[in-house]
Design a protein around this motif. Structure first.
Motif, mmCIF file in Angstrom:
data_model
loop_
_atom_site.group_PDB
_atom_site.id
_atom_site.type_symbol
_atom_site.label_atom_id
_atom_site.label_comp_id
_atom_site.label_asym_id
_atom_site.label_seq_id
_atom_site.Cartn_x
_atom_site.Cartn_y
_atom_site.Cartn_z
ATOM 1 N N GLN A 110 -0.454 -17.830 79.060
ATOM 2 C CA GLN A 110 -1.689 -18.345 78.934
ATOM 3 C C GLN A 110 -2.411 -18.032 77.608
ATOM 4 O OE1 GLN A 110 -4.407 -17.443 82.220
ATOM 5 N NE2 GLN A 110 -3.356 -18.417 83.647
ATOM 6 N N GLN B 207 -0.661 -20.059 74.927
ATOM 7 C CA GLN B 207 -1.222 -21.510 75.008
ATOM 8 C C GLN B 207 -2.456 -21.719 74.402
ATOM 9 O OE1 GLN B 207 -1.032 -22.464 79.240
ATOM 10 N NE2 GLN B 207 1.104 -22.983 79.241
ATOM 11 N N LYS B 208 -3.212 -20.426 74.539
ATOM 12 C CA LYS B 208 -4.632 -20.625 73.963
ATOM 13 C C LYS B 208 -4.473 -20.416 72.462
ATOM 14 C CE LYS B 208 -6.914 -21.467 77.889
ATOM 15 N NZ LYS B 208 -7.431 -22.577 77.938
ATOM 16 N N THR C 122 -1.926 -21.278 70.590
ATOM 17 C CA THR C 122 -1.576 -22.606 70.279
ATOM 18 C C THR C 122 -2.373 -23.668 70.026
ATOM 19 O OG1 THR C 122 0.518 -21.999 71.033
ATOM 20 C CG2 THR C 122 0.248 -24.264 70.502
ATOM 21 N N GLU C 123 -3.231 -23.680 71.021
ATOM 22 C CA GLU C 123 -4.332 -24.716 70.865
ATOM 23 C C GLU C 123 -5.285 -24.336 69.921
ATOM 24 O OE1 GLU C 123 -6.027 -24.742 75.032
ATOM 25 O OE2 GLU C 123 -4.236 -25.701 75.975
ATOM 26 N N LEU C 124 -5.634 -22.996 70.004
ATOM 27 C CA LEU C 124 -6.732 -22.612 68.886
ATOM 28 C C LEU C 124 -6.240 -23.089 67.303
ATOM 29 C CD1 LEU C 124 -9.353 -21.080 68.025
ATOM 30 C CD2 LEU C 124 -8.063 -19.114 68.032
ATOM 31 N N THR D 171 -4.015 -25.378 66.796
ATOM 32 C CA THR D 171 -4.128 -26.798 66.641
ATOM 33 C C THR D 171 -5.641 -27.170 66.421
ATOM 34 O OG1 THR D 171 -2.455 -27.047 68.208
ATOM 35 C CG2 THR D 171 -3.854 -28.958 67.710
ATOM 36 N N ALA D 172 -6.638 -26.583 67.070
ATOM 37 C CA ALA D 172 -8.013 -27.046 66.707
ATOM 38 C C ALA D 172 -8.313 -26.487 65.411
ATOM 39 C CB ALA D 172 -8.831 -26.340 67.802
#
Length: 320
Positions: A99, A102-103, A105-107, A109-110
């Motif tokens: 998790q 994933q976070k 990776t999302e961070l 990307t953001a």
């Protein structure tokens, strides 16, 4: 015969039952053998290995339910509980790591999207700043640039063209009857060559005054404004009738008479029509100074060009 058939059927049934029992024994024998073998082996193994084997064997679909369950000592049960908790904790940690990845990776990307958005915003701001700077430069240049001179009015251009088409010796005496501001206005609308030729035929005093006015004028519009004011002042001032003019005045009147008498009637009519738009009194003076034949020809040409102006001048001549 009937008895023989019944015996045959009984024999067939016995053979069928025997074959079914054989099949059951064929499948059950290996199972029972395996169970006995496992039981023997379990008695020979140490408790830890026996429990591991029983755990594995209990999972076999057919044989598992027939085998005994593994037995653990309190210490083994506590150890198993710790192992289960450790395995559960490790699974939880692995899940949390997944998790977290994933976070992250999302961070990332953001953050990348934010950087791209900021880059676009900076580019748009730069375009806006450049446009504002360009607008300010244009406004500053427009403010620093002097107002464009619209040039002489169409009326003044026509007057200048009329006088320019005349010889300098004829145009100069006529222009000298106007105010200094009017002379400067008309000469300012001429070419340098025409202006120079006419000023050479003027008196030195008049040429000097007109030259100063032309030098000081900021625009053709300013010259025309000054000429209009000078004409209004001249018209408003009451002057005695020109029955007893000075020697200089008489001389000018004679010169005017000779000039317009020697001109072509059509050219004289065009010139006088233009003069009448600013000073009809001067035109009347000129018409009175010429002989009757010349006056008649000029008025005739004026009537064909501008009947309204010709009629007004004729009425004033008759009334005068």
């Amino acid at each position: 015969m009937a008895k023989t058939g019944a015996e045959a059927e009984v024999n067939l049934e016995e053979e069928s039952s025997g074959s079914k029992a054989g099949r059951i024994l064929l499948f059950a024998a290996p199972v029972l053998f395996a169970v006995v073998l496992v039981g023997v082996l379990l008695t020979l193994m140490n408790p830890t290995v026996r429990n591991s084997v029983l755990e594995t064997a209990n999972q076999i679909p057919v044989v598992g339910p027939m085998l005994p369950k593994p037995t653990y000592t309190p210490e083994q049960q506590a150890q198993r509980q710790e192992e289960k908790q450790a395995a559960s904790a490790e699974a939880t940690i692995n899940q949390l790591k997944t998790q977290l990845e994933q976070k992250n990776t999302e961070l990332k990307t953001a953050q990348k999207a934010q950087v791209d958005t900021q880059t676009k915003a900076d580019a748009l701001q730069k375009q806006l700043d450049d446009a504002k700077a360009q607008q300010e430069q244009t406004a500053a240049a427009a403010a620093a640039e002097p107002a464009k001179d619209p040039g002489p009015s169409q009326q003044v251009k026509q007057l200048a063209q009329t006088y320019g088409s005349m010889s300098a010796s004829k145009a100069a005496p006529i222009l000298e009857t106007l105010t200094d501001e009017e002379i400067a206005m008309i000469l300012g609308a001429m070419s340098t060559e025409q202006r120079s030729a006419i000023m050479q035929k003027m008196t030195a005093d008049k040429a000097a005054k007109v030259s100063i006015m032309l030098k000081s004028a900021t625009s053709a519009e300013a010259l025309e404004t000054a000429a209009n004011k000078a004409r209004a002042a001249a018209d408003s001032a009451e002057q005695p009738a020109q029955t007893a003019t000075s020697t200089t005045g008489s001389l000018n009147q004679d010169q005017l008479s000779q000039t317009f008498s020697s001109m072509d009637a059509a050219s004289a009519a065009t010139l006088l029509i233009q003069m009448a738009k600013t000073n009809q009194a001067k035109v009347l003076t000129i018409l009175k100074s010429v002989d009757d034949s010349t006056r008649s020809n000029i008025l005739s040409q004026m009537a064909s060009t501008d009947s309204e102006t010709a009629a007004s001048l004729a009425n004033k001549l008759i009334g005068g």
